[in-house]
Scaffold this active site. Structure first.
Site, PDB file in Angstrom:
ATOM      1  N   LYS A 101       0.574  -1.425  -0.213  1.00 12.60           N
ATOM      2  CA  LYS A 101      -0.159   0.075  -0.205  1.00 12.60           C
ATOM      3  C   LYS A 101       0.883   0.868   0.363  1.00 12.60           C
ATOM      4  O   LYS A 101       1.904   1.476   0.659  1.00 12.60           O
ATOM      5  CB  LYS A 101      -0.450  -0.417   1.052  1.00 12.60           C
ATOM      6  CG  LYS A 101      -0.475   0.029   2.611  1.00 12.60           C
ATOM      7  CD  LYS A 101      -0.896  -0.148   3.787  1.00 12.60           C
ATOM      8  CE  LYS A 101      -0.186   0.292   4.541  1.00 12.60           C
ATOM      9  NZ  LYS A 101      -1.825  -1.041   6.096  1.00 12.60           N
TER      10      LYS A 101
ATOM     11  N   TYR B  77      13.373  31.617   5.453  1.00 11.20           N
ATOM     12  CA  TYR B  77      12.591  31.599   5.542  1.00 11.20           C
ATOM     13  C   TYR B  77      11.869  33.123   7.097  1.00 11.20           C
ATOM     14  O   TYR B  77      12.202  31.995   8.186  1.00 11.20           O
ATOM     15  CB  TYR B  77      10.965  31.305   5.664  1.00 11.20           C
ATOM     16  CG  TYR B  77      10.807  31.340   3.586  1.00 11.20           C
ATOM     17  CD1 TYR B  77      10.710  32.417   2.649  1.00 11.20           C
ATOM     18  CD2 TYR B  77      10.681  30.087   3.340  1.00 11.20           C
ATOM     19  CE1 TYR B  77      10.599  32.753   1.605  1.00 11.20           C
ATOM     20  CE2 TYR B  77      10.135  29.811   1.516  1.00 11.20           C
ATOM     21  CZ  TYR B  77      10.222  31.101   0.424  1.00 11.20           C
ATOM     22  OH  TYR B  77      10.413  30.684  -0.152  1.00 11.20           O
TER      23      TYR B  77
HETATM   24  C1  LIG Z   1      -0.554  -2.012   6.931  1.00  8.12           C
HETATM   25  C2  LIG Z   1      -0.720  -3.378   7.459  1.00  8.12           C
HETATM   26  C3  LIG Z   1       0.010  -3.812   7.169  1.00  8.12           C
HETATM   27  C4  LIG Z   1       1.551  -4.133   7.349  1.00  8.12           C
HETATM   28  O1  LIG Z   1       1.750  -3.997   8.536  1.00  8.12           O
HETATM   29  P1  LIG Z   1       3.633  -4.077   9.010  1.00  8.12           P
HETATM   30  O2  LIG Z   1       4.240  -3.545  10.399  1.00  8.12           O
HETATM   31  O3  LIG Z   1       3.996  -2.421   7.704  1.00  8.12           O
HETATM   32  O4  LIG Z   1       4.073  -5.059   8.931  1.00  8.12           O
HETATM   33  C5  LIG Z   1      -0.684  -5.397   7.968  1.00  8.12           C
HETATM   34  N1  LIG Z   1      -1.910  -5.294   8.186  1.00  8.12           N
HETATM   35  C6  LIG Z   1      -2.989  -4.613   7.985  1.00  8.12           C
HETATM   36  C7  LIG Z   1      -4.423  -4.705   8.226  1.00  8.12           C
HETATM   37  C8  LIG Z   1      -2.367  -3.631   7.833  1.00  8.12           C
HETATM   38  O5  LIG Z   1      -2.943  -2.424   7.195  1.00  8.12           O
END
Ligand SMILES: *Cc1c(COP(=O)(O)O)cnc(C)c1O
Length: 369
Positions: free
Chosen positions: A38, A264
């Site tokens: 993701k 800035y």
């Molecule tokens: C993002 C996510 C993961 C991955 O978690 P990590 O800590 O990056 O390994 C796993 N399961 C769900 C439901 C997630 O939203």
């Protein structure tokens, strides 16, 4: 390695492979592995990362939203893709692209059944999410009878897996809570198997879950951050290899007189004769203003150079008074020293946020040998 000539996010696919093999090594050989890709594969590049992981043989991918899954399908990814947080408005597209929804509420179940029926689906694979304590998404344990009732006599969908998500798998002070989540999930799996057929496969662990609670690996694990080189744990970080490294160059060097200001709002005032370097990246590239004003350092020719003054949209200025460097020299923003985790921790955030913030404006280059 080509010399850096502009800001680039270097993505090392060999490191990805190393991390994947390391995490796989913590599991039983028959446990399936889901790669979480993701948010542009945690800010890197979801297509390149998914292509590499597909070659390495991962069993599943997960994305958060339908749009992210569509991109992977358009790039030719064939591995099953779980969409963790779909919305009903995208269900037609989800089915057209053979993406598999997480079904996380009664409402979303009924909405998906409706679309699946309209599109004349038979046994379309879905994954039911249970809430065991994170209190974010999911059915409750006592919803199993409701799910059973809603699925009775319906053949549009089939429950391929059931899963839950741990709230604090990285925090051993919360071990009691995590063990309770694990036992809650175990109870749910048993009741589900008794009541609903055929039996779905089960999954619970994220990266820190794999590291700290591998006894609860069930049939599959879901790893994101570990693949990208971080384990929420100093010892594990030493074994994993960071996939992304943000590098840039010195655009210009300035010699500043005592009492002059930089940037800035004149946020930095020079105490003596100082030398500053201007770098071509800023908050529009994902280095937020919280990293400015001496909080965070980058690395110039192996030496620490603090970011001074306010971070601009397209530039940051660093103090190189005591560093032998010139215009055109390479600067490591994060990836080696500091690591993304160290860089992030200077402003009380985590590698996840820093990595996923690197904007699409930054060029990605890929390393693979
Ligand atoms: C993002 C996510 C993961 C991955 O978690 P990590 O800590 O990056 O390994 C796993 N399961 C769900 C439901 C997630 O939203």
């Amino acid at each position: 390695m080509p010399k850096t000539a502009e800001t680039v996010l270097e993505i090392n696919l060999n490191h990805l492979e190393h991390n994947y093999r390391y995490l796989k090594g913590k599991l039983k050989p028959e446990t399936k592995f889901l790669g979480v890709v993701k948010a542009f594969a945690y800010g890197s590049d979801s297509i390149k990362i998914a292509q590499k992981l597909e070659k390495l043989g991962v069993d599943y991918f997960a994305v958060a939203y339908v749009k992210e899954g569509v991109q992977l399908r358009n790039a030719g990814i064939k591995t099953p893709i779980l969409v963790l947080h779909p919305q009903a408005i995208n269900f037609t597209e989800l089915i057209e692209c053979c993406l598999e929804p997480s079904i996380y509420s009664p409402k979303i179940l009924m909405e998906f059944l409706e679309v699946a029926k309209e599109l004349r689906q038979k046994e379309y694979p879905v994954h039911i999410k249970f809430n065991t304590g994170l209190n974010r998404l999911g059915f409750w344990e006592n919803d199993i009878d409701y799910i059973k009732k809603k699925l009775e006599g319906r053949d549009e969908i089939i429950v391929t897996s059931i899963f839950s998500h741990l709230a604090a798998s990285e925090d051993l002070n919360e071990k009691d809570f995590t063990l309770k989540q694990i036992s809650n999930f175990r109870k749910i799996t048993q009741e589900f198997d008794e009541k609903i057929n055929p039996k779905p496969f089960k999954h619970l662990l994220n990266t820190s879950g794999i590291i700290n609670y591998s006894e609860a690996q069930f049939d599959m694990v879901r790893s994101g951050i570990g693949l990208y080189g971080f384990g929420n744990n100093v010892k594990i970080d030493a074994v994993l290899k960071p996939v992304a490294s943000l590098n840039t160059i010195i655009s210009q060097i300035h010699k500043i007189e005592p009492g002059e200001t930089v940037g800035y709002n004149r946020a930095f005032t020079s105490e003596g004769y100082q030398i500053t370097a201007t770098l071509p990246l800023g908050h529009a590239d994902g280095i937020g203003r919280q990293y400015g004003n001496g909080k965070t350092y980058v690395s110039v020719n192996g030496q620490k150079a603090p970011i001074i003054g306010n971070v601009c949209m397209d530039m940051i200025m660093i103090d190189v008074t005591n560093i032998d460097c010139q215009e055109g020299d390479e600067v490591v923003v994060f990836g080696g020293n500091p690591s993304a985790e160290e860089f992030a921790s200077t402003s009380k955030t985590i590698s996840y946020e820093l990595l996923t913030s690197i904007s699409q404006r930054v060029k990605r280059v890929f390393i693979e040998s």
